[in-house]
Design an enzyme around this catalytic site. Structure first.
Site, PDB file in Angstrom:
ATOM      1  N   TYR A 101       6.065  25.495 -88.357  1.00  0.00           N
ATOM      2  CA  TYR A 101       6.994  24.359 -88.368  1.00  0.00           C
ATOM      3  C   TYR A 101       6.215  23.120 -87.983  1.00  0.00           C
ATOM      4  CZ  TYR A 101      10.501  21.058 -86.724  1.00  0.00           C
ATOM      5  OH  TYR A 101      11.258  19.916 -86.548  1.00  0.00           O
ATOM      6  N   GLU A 189       9.950  16.460 -91.997  1.00  0.00           N
ATOM      7  CA  GLU A 189       9.896  17.817 -91.432  1.00  0.00           C
ATOM      8  C   GLU A 189       9.552  18.834 -92.515  1.00  0.00           C
ATOM      9  OE1 GLU A 189      13.200  19.783 -88.757  1.00  0.00           O
ATOM     10  OE2 GLU A 189      13.480  20.468 -90.807  1.00  0.00           O
TER      11      GLU A 189
END
Ligand code: GDP
Ligand code: MN
Length: 404
Positions: A101, A189
């Site tokens: 992530y 993101e």
């Protein structure tokens, strides 16, 4: 402005972040054609501006054209967490070796930028942060500072990318930083940033962005002519675009009680008051929108605000909450009466309005409203009372009963 995944991918690709080949499809026919072109197996992904699509069944691997047709019809008909699916992204399937992530966002509390990363990607980062905060690495970048390759490299090492991935991870972090800066984003993101390839052949292993979420700062729209490519007609909320044309700060929600106030904080409190009052009914009643008319609150502005809020077919009543500071409540009262009058002469339907005034010339404003004696305009004393009344009117119109 939140982008769809297929749009976010465009910005990443323009800044050299590796993404798997993909094609956007608006219909099942287009999706099958795209799947045939990309080859099987491939992945069909619901395009909605909300995460957790995988868990909700909005991300599926298909193995042939028949399955692609069946699945794309199914996903196109879905509503995920009350967001209607607007299309499909068809991407080549990757065999995932590991999920990371990575994100860069504006951190309002520390007033800087935050690079956040974890080697435990895939699931939502909030969950990882709750259960294993030590796995989440964070780097603050001051608004005037730069993020360069050596800082990115240090970050990558810190996160725990496998040794061979460090340099590629650092390049991707840096490219994400360029997206973040160049496009005036508030969030970039990638989750998962996946390590893909043949597990038995080191030379085939590399990192790709399998999912992308980007939010752009709408306040910077004036300096990005090419953003118009992102507001495709089918997704713009009609009421929001109309409000935008008149410079109103309006956000469409999905309830029955319209909310208009001056000042973002007051409007948010009003929304909470409506939600609280509404929760006491058998079927909860909710705020229909956020609308901040700001300081000026002229008659024209009030007329346009009431007109936008009332043209929402779900709205049954409107809560107007004004605190007179610079704005005089007497002038706002005149504005409301004029606005209602002009809506009536334009044959627009006028819904019940419940008003709360406080502050400068509140008494005068309330007296003016009382004298006018309009059957659709009501007044109340406190914020809670006004919310209760507006909710009660909506409940009565909809035949919803108060909880026993
Ligand atoms: P989200 O649930 O909305 O975050 O959607 P994602 O695009 O992140 O997809 C959810 C999950 O589906 C990912 O974390 C992956 O585990 C899986 N996934 C997505 N694309 C692929 C793919 O090409 N191959 C495989 N095997 N899994 C994928
Ligand atoms: Mn994801």
């Amino acid at each position: 402005m939140d982008l769809y995944e297929y749009q976010a991918r465009e910005l990443l690709a323009e800044n050299n972040v590796p993404i798997p080949e993909g094609i956007f499809a608006a219909t099942a026919d287009e999706a099958v054609e795209a799947a045939d072109r990309i080859g099987y197996p491939c992945v069909l992904k619901a395009q909605v501006r909300i995460g957790h699509r995988g868990q909700a069944g909005g991300v599926k691997i298909v193995h042939d054209a028949e399955e692609a047709r069946y699945m794309s019809e199914h996903i196109l008909g879905m509503t995920i967490h009350s967001h209607k699916v607007r299309g499909l992204l068809v991407v080549e399937a990757a065999s995932i070796l590991h999920e990371y992530y990575v994100s860069i966002s504006v951190d309002r509390s520390s007033r800087d930028y935050d690079v956040l990363a974890t080697a435990a990607g895939g699931t939502e980062v909030e969950e990882i942060a709750r259960e294993h905060p030590e796995f989440v690495k964070r780097l603050h970048i001051g608004p005037l500072d730069n993020f360069d390759f050596s800082a990115a490299r240090k970050m990558a090492q810190n996160i725990g990318f496998h040794h061979a991935d460090n340099d590629q991870a650092a390049r991707i972090l840096l490219d994400m930083w360029h997206v973040f800066q160049n496009t005036d984003a508030t969030l970039v993101e990638i989750n998962p940033l996946a390590k893909v390839g043949n597990p038995d052949d080191e030379s085939t292993k590399h990192l790709v962005a399998l999912d992308a979420k980007i939010s752009l700062d709408s306040n910077a729209a004036f300096r990005h002519d090419n953003w118009s490519r992102f507001d495709t007609h089918f997704e713009q909320d009609q009421l929001e675009s109309r409000a935008q044309e008149h410079g109103l700060h309006y956000v469409h929600l999905d309830g029955q009680v319209g909310v208009i106030g001056n000042g973002a904080g007051l409007v948010m409190s009003s929304i909470d008051a409506v939600a609280d009052a509404g929760s006491l009914y058998d079927t909860p009643l909710k705020p229909a929108n956020f609308l901040d008319i700001g300081g000026g609150a002229s008659a024209e502005l009030m007329a346009e605000s009431l007109s936008v809020v009332m043209s929402d077919p779900q709205v049954e009543s409107v809560f107007v909450n004004v605190y007179g500071g610079i704005t005089s409540c007497r002038l706002v009262a005149e504005g409301i009466l004029e606005a209602v009058h002009s809506l009536e002469s334009a044959n627009e339907s006028v819904k019940d309005i419940v008003i709360r005034f406080d502050g400068y010339e509140a008494e005068e404003g309330l007296a003016l409203i009382s004298r006018a004696g309009h059957p659709r305009i009501h007044v109340a004393r406190t914020m809670q009372e006004t919310a209760d009344k507006a909710v009660a009117i909506a409940a009565e119109n909809l035949h919803i009963k108060h909880k026993a």
